[in-house]
Design an enzyme around this catalytic site. Structure first.
Site, short mmCIF file in Angstrom:
data_model
loop_
_atom_site.label_atom_id
_atom_site.label_comp_id
_atom_site.label_asym_id
_atom_site.label_seq_id
_atom_site.Cartn_x
_atom_site.Cartn_y
_atom_site.Cartn_z
NE ARG A 3 -3.97 -1.21 9.19
CZ ARG A 3 -3.21 -0.95 8.56
NH1 ARG A 3 -3.24 0.57 8.03
NH2 ARG A 3 -1.97 -1.56 8.19
CE LYS B 74 -1.90 -0.97 3.80
NZ LYS B 74 -1.63 -2.29 4.45
NE ARG C 7 6.80 -0.74 9.92
CZ ARG C 7 5.53 -0.58 9.08
NH1 ARG C 7 5.83 0.04 7.89
NH2 ARG C 7 4.56 -1.38 9.46
NE ARG D 55 1.99 -5.22 11.08
CZ ARG D 55 2.81 -5.13 10.16
NH1 ARG D 55 4.10 -5.69 10.16
NH2 ARG D 55 2.73 -4.44 9.10
P1 B4P Z 1 4.63 -1.75 2.09
O1 B4P Z 1 4.43 -0.62 0.86
O2 B4P Z 1 5.43 -0.84 3.28
O3 B4P Z 1 3.25 -2.20 2.81
P2 B4P Z 1 1.99 -1.61 3.51
O4 B4P Z 1 0.86 -2.63 2.88
O5 B4P Z 1 1.86 -0.07 3.44
O6 B4P Z 1 2.42 -1.82 5.00
P3 B4P Z 1 1.58 -2.18 6.55
O7 B4P Z 1 0.21 -2.48 6.28
O8 B4P Z 1 2.85 -3.33 7.13
O9 B4P Z 1 2.00 -0.99 7.34
P4 B4P Z 1 1.11 0.15 7.93
O10 B4P Z 1 2.18 1.46 7.90
O11 B4P Z 1 -0.06 0.61 6.94
O12 B4P Z 1 5.33 -2.95 1.46
C1 B4P Z 1 5.89 -3.88 2.30
C2 B4P Z 1 7.21 -4.20 1.94
O13 B4P Z 1 7.14 -5.10 0.61
C3 B4P Z 1 8.29 -3.00 1.53
O14 B4P Z 1 9.39 -3.60 2.01
C4 B4P Z 1 8.09 -2.87 0.04
O15 B4P Z 1 9.39 -2.58 -0.63
C5 B4P Z 1 7.95 -4.39 -0.43
N1 B4P Z 1 7.06 -4.37 -1.47
C6 B4P Z 1 6.27 -3.71 -1.81
N2 B4P Z 1 5.52 -3.93 -3.26
C7 B4P Z 1 6.30 -5.00 -3.68
C8 B4P Z 1 6.15 -5.64 -4.62
N3 B4P Z 1 5.38 -5.61 -5.82
N4 B4P Z 1 7.09 -6.71 -4.94
C9 B4P Z 1 8.15 -7.07 -4.02
N5 B4P Z 1 8.26 -6.32 -2.68
C10 B4P Z 1 7.26 -5.08 -2.63
O16 B4P Z 1 0.46 -0.02 9.29
C11 B4P Z 1 1.40 -0.33 10.40
C12 B4P Z 1 0.77 -0.30 11.67
O17 B4P Z 1 0.22 0.98 12.09
C13 B4P Z 1 -0.50 -1.30 11.78
O18 B4P Z 1 -0.16 -2.47 12.00
C14 B4P Z 1 -1.47 -0.64 12.81
O19 B4P Z 1 -0.94 -1.06 14.03
C15 B4P Z 1 -0.97 0.64 12.69
N6 B4P Z 1 -2.23 1.49 12.02
C16 B4P Z 1 -2.20 1.94 10.53
N7 B4P Z 1 -3.34 2.43 10.14
C17 B4P Z 1 -4.24 2.21 11.10
C18 B4P Z 1 -5.47 2.53 11.25
N8 B4P Z 1 -6.21 3.12 10.22
N9 B4P Z 1 -6.31 2.33 12.47
C19 B4P Z 1 -5.51 1.76 13.25
N10 B4P Z 1 -4.27 1.36 13.28
C20 B4P Z 1 -3.40 1.78 12.30
#
Ligand code: B4P
Length: 201
Positions: A95, A20, A140, A151
């Site tokens: 979420r 995302k 992280r 998660r």
């Molecule tokens: P990211 O792009 O970092 O993944 P994400 O889905 O955004 O991350 P996540 O859901 O873990 O975290 P968030 O900050 O939202 O990609 C992951 C990895 O994969 C990276 O290293 C990237 O380089 C790699 N990658 C991406 N695309 C790829 C591809 N096509 N091929 C290969 N590799 C690839 O949330 C963190 C925490 O914050 C949550 O657990 C929760 O505790 C809290 N939180 C956030 N929003 C909240 C909300 N609305 N309500 C309550 N708590 C919340």
């Protein structure tokens, strides 16, 4: 550039590690809107070392969600800032179903609505592998294997129900997040263009 770059309001949802955050930056820059990530906002609070940051750290490092009331307040405040007036891309919010209702209220008060909800799908083992790699790259606190798997469960229980809500409204654009980063970006762009063109037709 397309004719759809003014006033576009989007959100991106998918399991942790679906990409995302990675895709949000690209989409936001394409449409000239701010990418608003609740995860990034929380990590900035943690880095600030405030009391609020410490509480958030306890929750997120264990893989739990931050309470809706706090998250909703933070997002409402962020959406009220001037750079979000002409559009935004929300990354990782809403979420929970309660957060959907809170966002509905904020948008209704502003007389706006979402143009599309991008659902990024991904295979569980692939996202676990990605997040374990991210743990090595960026260290992280919530990227240990046990927390990563927890998660995914939290996502299935608390976040997946929001997809049905948005599907009913006919705004979901589903994209397979399993390809390369650029391949996924191209697929999102194509799907969004189709959706936005159909909407303005
Ligand atoms: P990211 O792009 O970092 O993944 P994400 O889905 O955004 O991350 P996540 O859901 O873990 O975290 P968030 O900050 O939202 O990609 C992951 C990895 O994969 C990276 O290293 C990237 O380089 C790699 N990658 C991406 N695309 C790829 C591809 N096509 N091929 C290969 N590799 C690839 O949330 C963190 C925490 O914050 C949550 O657990 C929760 O505790 C809290 N939180 C956030 N929003 C909240 C909300 N609305 N309500 C309550 N708590 C919340």
């Amino acid at each position: 550039m397309t004719t759809h770059n003014a006033g576009v309001r989007l959100l991106i949802v998918g399991p942790p590690g679906a990409g995302k955050g990675t895709q949000a930056e690209k989409i936001a820059s394409r449409y000239g809107v701010p990418a608003i990530s609740t995860g990034d906002i929380f990590r900035a609070n943690i880095a600030g070392g405030t009391e609020l940051g410490k509480r958030i750290q306890e929750l997120t490092s264990a893989g739990n969600l931050v309470p809706d009331s706090l998250t909703n307040e933070i997002v409402a405040d962020r959406l009220g800032q001037s750079d979000a007036a002409a559009g935004f891309l929300l990354d990782g919010y809403p979420r929970t179903v309660d957060q959907v209702s809170a966002l509905d209220e904020v948008l209704a008060a502003a007389g706006t609505e979402l143009d599309a909800v991008i659902l990024l799908t991904a295979d569980t083992e692939e996202v676990v592998a990605r997040l374990l790699k991210r743990a090595v790259d960026s260290g992280r606190a919530d990227d240990t294997e046990a927390v990563i798997r927890y998660r995914q469960e939290v996502y299935r229980e608390q976040t997946e129900p929001i997809i049905a809500v948005y599907r009913e409204r006919g705004v979901v654009v589903e994209v397979d997040g399993m390809g390369s980063i650029d391949g996924v970006a191209d697929a999102i762009t194509a799907a969004l263009e189709q959706r936005l063109a159909a909407q303005s037709a």
